[in-house]
Design a protein around this motif. Structure first.
Motif, mmCIF file in Angstrom:
data_model
loop_
_atom_site.group_PDB
_atom_site.id
_atom_site.type_symbol
_atom_site.label_atom_id
_atom_site.label_comp_id
_atom_site.label_asym_id
_atom_site.label_seq_id
_atom_site.Cartn_x
_atom_site.Cartn_y
_atom_site.Cartn_z
ATOM 1 N N VAL A 126 -21.246 -2.050 1.958
ATOM 2 C CA VAL A 126 -20.629 -3.670 2.304
ATOM 3 C C VAL A 126 -19.414 -3.414 1.663
ATOM 4 N N PRO A 127 -18.347 -4.077 2.258
ATOM 5 C CA PRO A 127 -16.974 -3.991 1.288
ATOM 6 C C PRO A 127 -16.930 -5.232 1.099
ATOM 7 N N THR A 128 -16.083 -4.867 -0.439
ATOM 8 C CA THR A 128 -15.785 -6.001 -1.117
ATOM 9 C C THR A 128 -14.765 -6.303 -1.517
ATOM 10 N N ILE A 129 -14.156 -7.520 -1.688
ATOM 11 C CA ILE A 129 -13.173 -8.044 -2.679
ATOM 12 C C ILE A 129 -13.566 -8.807 -3.851
ATOM 13 N N VAL A 130 -12.781 -8.284 -5.017
ATOM 14 C CA VAL A 130 -13.186 -8.873 -6.072
ATOM 15 C C VAL A 130 -11.941 -9.541 -6.848
ATOM 16 N N ILE A 131 -12.864 -11.215 -6.842
ATOM 17 C CA ILE A 131 -11.714 -12.170 -7.679
ATOM 18 C C ILE A 131 -11.196 -11.773 -9.120
ATOM 19 N N ARG A 132 -10.195 -11.210 -9.526
ATOM 20 C CA ARG A 132 -9.525 -10.999 -10.570
ATOM 21 C C ARG A 132 -9.502 -12.538 -11.927
ATOM 22 N N GLN A 133 -9.973 -11.655 -12.803
ATOM 23 C CA GLN A 133 -9.865 -13.095 -14.071
ATOM 24 C C GLN A 133 -9.507 -13.154 -14.492
ATOM 25 N N HIS A 134 -8.646 -13.819 -15.976
ATOM 26 C CA HIS A 134 -8.090 -13.090 -17.407
ATOM 27 C C HIS A 134 -8.605 -13.025 -18.147
ATOM 28 N N ASP B 216 -11.195 -4.183 -19.068
ATOM 29 C CA ASP B 216 -10.602 -2.410 -19.780
ATOM 30 C C ASP B 216 -11.806 -2.074 -19.887
ATOM 31 N N ASP B 217 -13.536 -2.396 -19.363
ATOM 32 C CA ASP B 217 -14.244 -2.098 -20.246
ATOM 33 C C ASP B 217 -15.242 -1.401 -18.894
ATOM 34 N N LEU B 218 -14.924 -0.303 -19.135
ATOM 35 C CA LEU B 218 -15.825 0.802 -18.112
ATOM 36 C C LEU B 218 -16.687 -0.279 -16.743
ATOM 37 N N PRO B 219 -17.032 -0.823 -17.029
ATOM 38 C CA PRO B 219 -18.053 -1.960 -15.119
ATOM 39 C C PRO B 219 -16.963 -2.270 -15.054
ATOM 40 N N HIS B 220 -15.953 -3.481 -15.069
ATOM 41 C CA HIS B 220 -14.870 -3.846 -15.139
ATOM 42 C C HIS B 220 -14.390 -2.708 -13.901
ATOM 43 N N GLN B 221 -13.628 -1.797 -14.386
ATOM 44 C CA GLN B 221 -13.064 -0.361 -14.542
ATOM 45 C C GLN B 221 -13.776 0.048 -12.727
ATOM 46 N N ILE B 222 -14.466 0.686 -12.792
ATOM 47 C CA ILE B 222 -15.807 0.621 -11.533
ATOM 48 C C ILE B 222 -15.241 0.865 -10.592
ATOM 49 N N CYS B 223 -16.025 -0.813 -11.040
ATOM 50 C CA CYS B 223 -15.454 -2.227 -10.237
ATOM 51 C C CYS B 223 -14.664 -2.657 -9.231
ATOM 52 N N TYR B 224 -13.406 -2.569 -9.927
ATOM 53 C CA TYR B 224 -12.224 -3.007 -9.372
ATOM 54 C C TYR B 224 -11.883 -1.707 -8.556
ATOM 55 N N ARG B 225 -12.028 -0.628 -9.054
ATOM 56 C CA ARG B 225 -11.445 1.522 -8.431
ATOM 57 C C ARG B 225 -12.308 1.024 -6.771
ATOM 58 N N ASN B 226 -13.714 0.146 -6.615
ATOM 59 C CA ASN B 226 -14.384 0.647 -5.350
ATOM 60 C C ASN B 226 -14.405 -0.776 -4.974
ATOM 61 N N ALA B 227 -13.826 -1.599 -4.592
ATOM 62 C CA ALA B 227 -13.789 -3.001 -4.274
ATOM 63 C C ALA B 227 -12.320 -2.978 -2.499
ATOM 64 N N ALA B 228 -12.596 -3.065 -2.335
ATOM 65 C CA ALA B 228 -11.312 -2.563 -0.963
ATOM 66 C C ALA B 228 -10.535 -3.611 -1.248
ATOM 67 N N GLY B 229 -10.306 -4.384 -2.230
ATOM 68 C CA GLY B 229 -9.269 -5.205 -2.549
ATOM 69 C C GLY B 229 -9.088 -5.825 -3.760
ATOM 70 N N LEU B 230 -8.382 -6.321 -4.300
ATOM 71 C CA LEU B 230 -7.976 -7.373 -5.404
ATOM 72 C C LEU B 230 -7.509 -8.582 -5.420
ATOM 73 N N LEU B 231 -8.185 -9.988 -5.848
ATOM 74 C CA LEU B 231 -7.110 -10.827 -5.104
ATOM 75 C C LEU B 231 -7.543 -11.718 -5.740
ATOM 76 N N ALA B 232 -6.234 -12.253 -7.157
ATOM 77 C CA ALA B 232 -5.643 -13.241 -8.274
ATOM 78 C C ALA B 232 -5.978 -14.346 -7.876
ATOM 79 N N PRO B 233 -5.966 -15.442 -7.783
ATOM 80 C CA PRO B 233 -5.663 -17.425 -7.819
ATOM 81 C C PRO B 233 -4.214 -17.510 -8.436
ATOM 82 N N PHE B 234 -3.492 -16.924 -8.921
ATOM 83 C CA PHE B 234 -2.467 -16.678 -9.853
ATOM 84 C C PHE B 234 -1.109 -15.895 -9.274
#
Length: 316
Positions: A87-95, A99-117
Motif C-alpha cells: 500500500v503506497p504511503t505519503i509521509v509527513i515531513r517534520q523538523h 538522517d537516521d537509518l529508519p527515517h532514510q528507509i521510510c522516506y526512500r520507500n514512500a510514494a511522496g513526502l509532504l511538508a506542512p511548511f
C-alpha cells in the motif's frame, strides 16, 4: 486512524470515519515484554499484546480498502508496514535530525513526502529528500493578518502547550517578577496560583486569537502549531525549544531565528536569561512572516494527495 482520537472526537467532522487503535506500549499482562535497540526501526518491542492487536487492525483495514493511499504522520514503522502490504504511503515531513537509518528507509520507500511548511523553513538534509517533498506552505487555524498590537501597552501572551513544557509556575513567577512593567497573559492549562500582579491566567481557550492579537510578543514552545499560529498573526515570537525526539523543536527554533522571525531559547537556559532585555530588544523588531504562510496551503495539500492517488491508480 490513531490511538488518541477519543480526545479529539469533538473536533472531527462526522463525515470522517475514525479507526481507534489500541496503544502499543506494554501493559501489566505483558510479562515477557522486551525492548531492544534495533537497526532500521525506532520502536518494535517484543511480546506486547497491544502492538499485535494494533498491527492486526491496521492490516485488516488495508486489506479491506484496496486502491488506498496511506498518509502517515509520524510513525516510521507504520509506513514500513504499509509498504510491506503493498500500500503506497505519503509521509509527513517534520523538523529535526531525521538522517537516521529508519527515517532514510521510510522516506526512500514512500510514494511522496509532504511538508506542512514552506521550503524556506526546511532544515539541512539530503537534496533528494527536498526534491521528493511537496511543500504546502505554512497554515494554521487563524487567517493570515498583520500585527495590530500596541507595543506601548507592554503585553505578552504566554502559551502553555500540552506535550510537556518547561513553561511552569516557577518560570512564570520568575519571568513576571523580572519584568514588572510588562503584563503576561497565560493561555493554557496552568494549575499555578500566583499573586504576582502582572500575571493573568486565562486557562484553556478554544480560541486564543483575541489575546494573541492584543499582545505584542508571544512566548511559547517551538511546536509546529504554535509556530504557525504566530506566523499567521505575524507575531514577535520567543520560541522555547523543549527536548523532543530528533531535536525537532531545537531545529525548528534555530531555523526561524536564522530567518530573523523569532528568538530561539533552549528550555535549559530559561532561568539564566535577562528577560527584560530580551523583551525590550524584541519589541523594536518587525518580523515579516508573510512568505511563510499560504492561505491555500490545505487545498494544495489535498490536490497533491489526489494527484498522487491518480498517478498510482491510473486504471481505477
Amino acid at each position: 486512524m490513531g490511538s488518541g482520537l477519543e480526545a479529539q472526537k469533538a473536533l472531527i467532522p462526522n463525515s470522517i470515519d475514525l479507526i481507534f487503535l489500541p496503544i502499543d506500549t506494554p501493559n501489566q499482562q505483558d510479562r515477557d515484554f522486551m525492548d531492544q535497540n534495533l537497526e532500521g526501526l525506532h520502536y518494535a518491542p517484543l511480546n506486547v499484546s497491544g502492538q499485535l492487536e494494533r498491527v492486526n487492525k491496521i492490516t485488516s483495514f488495508l486489506a479491506s480498502h484496496p486502491k488506498l493511499l496511506f498518509v502517515i504522520d509520524v510513525s516510521v514503522e507504520i509506513a514500513m508496514l504499509s509498504r510491506l502490504c503493498g500500500v503506497p504511503t505519503i509521509v509527513i515531513r517534520q523538523h529535526g535530525l531525521r538522517d537516521d537509518l529508519p527515517h532514510q528507509i521510510c522516506y526512500r520507500n514512500a510514494a511522496g513526502l509532504l511538508a506542512p511548511f514552506d521550503l524556506q523553513m526546511s532544515g539541512p538534509g539530503p537534496e533528494w529528500v527536498n526534491e521528493k517533498t511537496f511543500y504546502t506552505g505554512g497554515f494554521s487555524r487563524f487567517a493570515p493578518s498583520a500585527d495590530t498590537s500596541d507595543v506601548s501597552k507592554k503585553q505578552v501572551a504566554v502559551l502553555i502547550g500540552r506535550g510537556g513544557t518547561s513553561i511552569n509556575g516557577q518560570f512564570l513567577d520568575y519571568l513576571s517578577s523580572q519584568c514588572p512593567q510588562w503584563t503576561f497573559h497565560v493561555v493554557g492549562d496552568s494549575q499555578h496560583l500566583s499573586h504576582i500582579h502582572n500575571l493573568q491566567f486565562h486557562g484553556e481557550l478554544s480560541d486564543p486569537q483575541a489575546i494573541l492579537t492584543e499582545c505584542s510578543i508571544v512566548i511559547g514552545n517551538a511546536g509546529h502549531n504554535t509556530v504557525m499560529e504566530c506566523a499567521s498573526l505575524n507575531k514577535r515570537f520567543i520560541a522555547i525549544a523543549e527536548e523532543r525526539p530528533f531535536e525537532e523543536q531545537e531545529e525548528k527554533a534555530r531555523i526561524i531565528q536564522k530567518l530573523a522571525l523569532a528568538v530561539h531559547v533552549s528550555a535549559s537556559e530559561i532561568f539564566d536569561l535577562d528577560w527584560k532585555v530580551i523583551l525590550e530588544n524584541l519589541v523594536t523588531t518587525h518580523p515579516n512572516w508573510s512568505g511563510f504562510i499560504s492561505s491555500d496551503a490545505a487545498e494544495r495539500a489535498a490536490d497533491y494527495l489526489r494527484q498522487t492517488h491518480r498517478t498510482l491508480f491510473q486504471h481505477h
